[in-house]
Each structure stands twice: as structure tokens, then as C-alpha cells.
Design an enzyme around this catalytic site. Sequence first.
Site, PDB file in Angstrom:
ATOM      1  N   SER A  60       0.839  -1.205   0.000  1.00  0.00           N
ATOM      2  CA  SER A  60       0.000   0.000   0.000  1.00  0.00           C
ATOM      3  C   SER A  60       0.870   1.249   0.000  1.00  0.00           C
ATOM      4  O   SER A  60       2.051   1.215   0.352  1.00  0.00           O
ATOM      5  CB  SER A  60      -0.913   0.004   1.229  1.00  0.00           C
ATOM      6  OG  SER A  60      -1.716  -1.155   1.228  1.00  0.00           O
ATOM      7  N   ASP A 110      -1.379 -13.811   5.484  1.00  0.00           N
ATOM      8  CA  ASP A 110      -1.627 -13.614   4.049  1.00  0.00           C
ATOM      9  C   ASP A 110      -1.919 -14.983   3.454  1.00  0.00           C
ATOM     10  O   ASP A 110      -1.439 -15.999   3.962  1.00  0.00           O
ATOM     11  CB  ASP A 110      -0.425 -12.961   3.356  1.00  0.00           C
ATOM     12  CG  ASP A 110      -0.857 -12.185   2.119  1.00  0.00           C
ATOM     13  OD1 ASP A 110      -0.909 -10.937   2.163  1.00  0.00           O
ATOM     14  OD2 ASP A 110      -1.176 -12.844   1.082  1.00  0.00           O
ATOM     15  N   HIS A 111      -2.720 -14.990   2.363  1.00  0.00           N
ATOM     16  CA  HIS A 111      -3.092 -16.295   1.795  1.00  0.00           C
ATOM     17  C   HIS A 111      -2.203 -16.706   0.626  1.00  0.00           C
ATOM     18  O   HIS A 111      -2.439 -17.756   0.038  1.00  0.00           O
ATOM     19  CB  HIS A 111      -4.581 -16.313   1.430  1.00  0.00           C
ATOM     20  CG  HIS A 111      -4.964 -15.351   0.354  1.00  0.00           C
ATOM     21  ND1 HIS A 111      -6.205 -15.374  -0.254  1.00  0.00           N
ATOM     22  CD2 HIS A 111      -4.289 -14.331  -0.227  1.00  0.00           C
ATOM     23  CE1 HIS A 111      -6.265 -14.420  -1.157  1.00  0.00           C
ATOM     24  NE2 HIS A 111      -5.130 -13.771  -1.159  1.00  0.00           N
ATOM     25  N   THR A 215     -10.151 -11.588  -0.660  1.00  0.00           N
ATOM     26  CA  THR A 215     -10.876 -12.542  -1.479  1.00  0.00           C
ATOM     27  C   THR A 215     -10.271 -13.933  -1.334  1.00  0.00           C
ATOM     28  O   THR A 215      -9.463 -14.169  -0.443  1.00  0.00           O
ATOM     29  CB  THR A 215     -10.851 -12.030  -2.949  1.00  0.00           C
ATOM     30  OG1 THR A 215     -11.675 -12.851  -3.730  1.00  0.00           O
ATOM     31  CG2 THR A 215      -9.454 -11.993  -3.534  1.00  0.00           C
TER      32      THR A 215
HETATM   33  C1  SAM Z   1      -2.751  -4.243  -0.604  1.00  0.00           C
HETATM   34  S1  SAM Z   1      -2.016  -5.796  -0.443  1.00  0.00           S
HETATM   35  C2  SAM Z   1      -0.787  -5.767   0.843  1.00  0.00           C
HETATM   36  C3  SAM Z   1      -0.936  -4.816   1.920  1.00  0.00           C
HETATM   37  C4  SAM Z   1       0.169  -4.860   2.951  1.00  0.00           C
HETATM   38  N1  SAM Z   1      -0.358  -4.122   4.071  1.00  0.00           N
HETATM   39  C5  SAM Z   1       1.404  -4.150   2.433  1.00  0.00           C
HETATM   40  O1  SAM Z   1       1.392  -2.924   2.425  1.00  0.00           O
HETATM   41  O2  SAM Z   1       2.360  -4.826   2.009  1.00  0.00           O
HETATM   42  C6  SAM Z   1      -3.310  -6.807   0.228  1.00  0.00           C
HETATM   43  C7  SAM Z   1      -2.880  -8.177   0.652  1.00  0.00           C
HETATM   44  O3  SAM Z   1      -4.035  -8.905   1.058  1.00  0.00           O
HETATM   45  C8  SAM Z   1      -3.827 -10.261   0.735  1.00  0.00           C
HETATM   46  N2  SAM Z   1      -5.124 -10.939   0.770  1.00  0.00           N
HETATM   47  C9  SAM Z   1      -6.198 -10.799  -0.046  1.00  0.00           C
HETATM   48  N3  SAM Z   1      -7.192 -11.617   0.330  1.00  0.00           N
HETATM   49  C10 SAM Z   1      -6.742 -12.298   1.418  1.00  0.00           C
HETATM   50  C11 SAM Z   1      -7.315 -13.289   2.276  1.00  0.00           C
HETATM   51  N4  SAM Z   1      -8.539 -13.784   2.076  1.00  0.00           N
HETATM   52  N5  SAM Z   1      -6.579 -13.751   3.304  1.00  0.00           N
HETATM   53  C12 SAM Z   1      -5.306 -13.299   3.517  1.00  0.00           C
HETATM   54  N6  SAM Z   1      -4.710 -12.368   2.740  1.00  0.00           N
HETATM   55  C13 SAM Z   1      -5.426 -11.872   1.712  1.00  0.00           C
HETATM   56  C14 SAM Z   1      -3.143 -10.210  -0.628  1.00  0.00           C
HETATM   57  O4  SAM Z   1      -2.435 -11.393  -0.920  1.00  0.00           O
HETATM   58  C15 SAM Z   1      -2.221  -9.000  -0.430  1.00  0.00           C
HETATM   59  O5  SAM Z   1      -0.948  -9.382   0.023  1.00  0.00           O
END
Ligand code: SAM
Length: 225
Positions: A60, A110-111, A215
Amino acid sequence: MAWRCSGNTNIELIDNLVNASIISNERVIAAMRSIDRKHYCPRFSYEDSPQTLGYGATISAPHMHGYALENLEPFLRPGMKALDVGSGSGYLSACMAEMVGETGKIVGIDHIKELVHSSIRNVEKSHREWIEREQIKIVLGDGRLGYEQEGPYDCIHVGAAAPTTPTELLNQLKSPGRLFIPVGRDSQMILVYDKDKDGNLNKKELMGVMYVPLTSVENQKSFYG
Ligand SMILES: C[S@@+](CC[C@H](N)C(=O)[O-])C[C@H]1O[C@@H](n2cnc3c(N)ncnc32)[C@H](O)[C@@H]1O
């Protein structure tokens, strides 16, 4: 202003976030100064915009990390415990770990397994001891369910937009506790839920945003093939 805080160094970036009044809390400023974004985002490290991590994920923008930390600061005091859902690069988890100190704990989830592994390596570049003593623990799993094994949490941060607020996350908050979560599909809003000492919930709308979705792995994979 948001999007206009880019710098040539980490310190310059954080100074610009301060000058734009995005961050003002001394503990937030100190944490963001101490965690160098270059370890989490090797390209365009100090740009105030999201950068790709691969796998349909982004780190982000710094101003969004700043807003989140400012908002969660009362629940990131030394000794507290927090959950970072969608921990991605691990950057925000690291800032949170700096704030809760060695008597506190941050659980990132994270998934995407590749991101779990790379985020642990990112933290280890400057704070190997945090991983060794589990001041930060980053796990693989579906963050929509939270991570009950380590709960309850003083606060929960969600770094991806959920269609609706998952009940599991509200249930895993302490009383008092705070949840910071982007909610919505086309139009998204940061919602802040406060649980009081008696377990009553209060919801506040913070601002409109645009995050990648919270998701399933399959759905996220459709973004990157
Ligand atoms: C905007 S990104 C990363 C944000 C993180 N705070 C960063 O700045 O590095 C959102 C993250 O959410 C994860 N994500 C999406 N759906 C998820 C879920 N159901 N469970 C776990 N992680 C999830 C994605 O893989 C991604 O790494």
C-alpha cells in the site's frame, strides 16, 4: 497531501508525510522512520503510491500506512497484540512490531505462500530477532477468518477490501479493541469499529479508498493469471 509525499530517502518520505499532516503522533513517526521501506519494496521504495508485489498484490501507499498507524496507535502501545490481515510485504507488520515492542506481538496473515515467505525475509533484513522471538509471526491462511489461535487482539488491521465486515474479525477483538478495515466493492470506505470494555460495538466511516479485494486465492490469481 496524499499521493504527494514521495521522497528520495525514507527520512524524506516520512518528513513529507509529517508536513502534509498525514502523521503527527511521535510514536508513529518514529516507527515509520525506523523501518526502511527499501527492505519491503525494492523498486520506487520512497514513492507515495502503491507498488506491485506480484501475485495480484501491492504494498500500500505510504500515506495509507500512515493513516492506519495513526488510527490504531492507542491499540499499538507497548505489550499489545495486533493482527495484520493481508500482510503482503510485511512492512506494516514491522512498523506495528516496532510500536508494540518486545513485550508485544504482531501476527501477520496472508493467503499467498510466496508473500508469507518473502515478507519474513524482508523483516529479517533488518530485524531478524523479531522473527526469532516471535515479536512478529507471519502465517499462511485465509484472513477473512482472522487467526483465532493467537486472539483476541487489541487491534486488527485489514490491508485489502472486504465486501462486508467479517464477523470473525469483530469476534477476535479484545474489549476494548479496534478494527480498521476497508469495505466495499466498486466504492470502498475505511470503517473503524471500536469495541468498548463491555463488548459494545461502534462503527465510524473514515474515508473513501481503493484497495485490492480481500478474497479467495483463486479469485486473486485471476488478476495475475
Ligand atoms: C494491498 S495488499 C498488501 C498490503 C500490505 N499491508 C502491504 O502494504 O504490504 C493486500 C494483501 O491482502 C492479501 N489478501 C487478499 N485476500 C486475502 C485473504 N482472504 N486472506 C489473507 N490475505 C489476503 C493479498 O495477498 C495482499 O498481500
